[in-house]
Each structure stands twice: as structure tokens, then as C-alpha cells.
Design an enzyme around this catalytic site. Structure first.
Site: not given
Ligand code: IMP
Length: 178
Positions: A103-104, A107, A156, A169
Site C-alpha cells: 500500500e502507499d 489512513d 493531506f 503521482r
Molecule cells: P483509508 O481507507 O482511510 O486507510 O485510506 C487509504 C487510501 O486513501 C489510500 O490508499 C489513498 O489512496 C487515500 N489517501 C489517504 N490519505 C491520503 C493523503 O494524504 N493523500 C492522498 N491520498 C490519501
């Protein structure tokens, strides 16, 4: 590397340099090399955001391994109000194999929870998670994140695979919204 950039209507400033990212990638790779020696290893990279981390990580994996790329498609479930996220593009048989989800950023952990649920039903030997970035102040998931490159504050960010409405990206550093 630019200190300040503009994407669409917003400004961002450099928060993690390219060399700090590469150090983090190297740390994750050496932990995986240490832990997964001798395993039948398959990396499952979550598109789009993880493409750049996956490329740099895999170059540092010193054992035979495979990599595949999947995507989460969102659709509205007609029988409830919820948005269902389904994993698409997994053609490999993962039964009995050692899987590392790449995963990148993690969050809230909601996305990761969905992915793990959908992979677990196929009975892999083990599933581990490698993320370049983790927002620990937001993370509510119950899933252990085995390999974390860097912890970041709850702001963000873009760059190194992460986007703001499609842009950013390609950046080799990570930038925080102003
Ligand atoms: P989660 O489901 O809340 O853990 O969110 C995960 C996904 O939200 C990641 O795979 C990203 O695609 C996107 N995401 C969460 N935070 C950021 C951020 O700060 N910048 C850009 N994309 C984000």
C-alpha cells in the site's frame, strides 16, 4: 527538488525528500528479506497509489518472488446505502502462499480492512502488509500493519504515487498541503 508546488488550486510544500523515502524503502525491503527467506512470496500491489513504492521496493527484494497489481472498484450496493469496494484483477491463486499487500498509505485502515477480508477467503498461508506511509493518529484498523516505511501526521499529502485529484503521482518527494 522543488520546495513548493501547485496542483490544481492548491499549494503544497516539500515534507519528505526523495532520499528519505529511499531510506524508508530500503528499511522495509531488508525487513522483508530477513522475515520471508524461503517463502513462496507474492506481492499484491494496490493500484493506483502503490505503483512507485512497489517498483522501488521490488528492486531491493533479494529472493525469488512474484508481483501482481489489483485495484479496488467502488460501487453502490442497491440493497443498502453503503459503498462496496471490491478487489478486481487478482488472477493468481494465493492458496497456501505467503502474500504481502503493498500500500502507499494507510489512513483510517478501512481500505486495508476490505482488502484483507477479500484475500483471507482464498486461504493464503499468511498475509502481511507493507505500507510506505501510515497516519497513526487516524488509524482505527484492527489489522496489524507489519512493515511501515514512515509515520506521517494527519495532513493531506501528495507525491511518490499519491495524488490530489489525479495530479502529483509523478513527484519523487512527498509534499504536504499548505
Ligand atoms: P483509508 O481507507 O482511510 O486507510 O485510506 C487509504 C487510501 O486513501 C489510500 O490508499 C489513498 O489512496 C487515500 N489517501 C489517504 N490519505 C491520503 C493523503 O494524504 N493523500 C492522498 N491520498 C490519501
Amino acid at each position: 527538488m522543488e520546495e513548493k508546488i501547485k496542483l490544481h488550486d492548491r499549494e503544497f510544500i516539500l515534507s519528505i525528500t526523495a532520499s528519505q523515502i529511499q531510506d524508508a524503502v530500503a528499511r522495509v525491503a531488508s525487513a522483508i528479506n530477513r522475515d520471508m527467506a524461503g517463502e513462496d512470496l507474492l506481492f499484491i500491489s494496490i493500484l493506483n497509489g502503490a505503483f512507485m513504492f512497489t517498483a522501488d521496493l521490488l528492486k531491493r527484494i533479494g529472493m525469488n518472488c512474484q508481483v501482481t497489481f489489483v485495484k479496488l472498484s467502488s460501487y453502490r450496493d442497491a440493497s443498502s446505502t453503503g459503498i462496496i469496494k471490491e478487489l478486481i484483477g487478482l488472477n493468481e491463486d494465493i492458496r497456501g502462499r505467503s502474500v504481502i499487500v503493498v500500500e502507499d498509505i494507510v489512513d483510517t485502515g478501512a481500505t486495508l480492512g476490505r482488502i484483507m477480508d477479500q484475500l483471507t477467503i482464498h486461504n493464503p498461508k499468511q498475509i502481511r502488509v507493507a505500507t510506505l506511509l501510515l497516519k497513526p493518529d487516524v488509524f482505527k484498523g484492527k489489522i496489524p500493519v507489519d512493515y511501515v516505511g514512515l509515520e506521517v501526521p494527519n495532513a493531506f499529502i501528495v507525491g511518490y504515487g499519491l495524488d490530489y485529484n489525479g495530479l502529483g503521482r509523478n513527484l519523487e518527494g512527498i509534499y504536504e498541503i499548505v
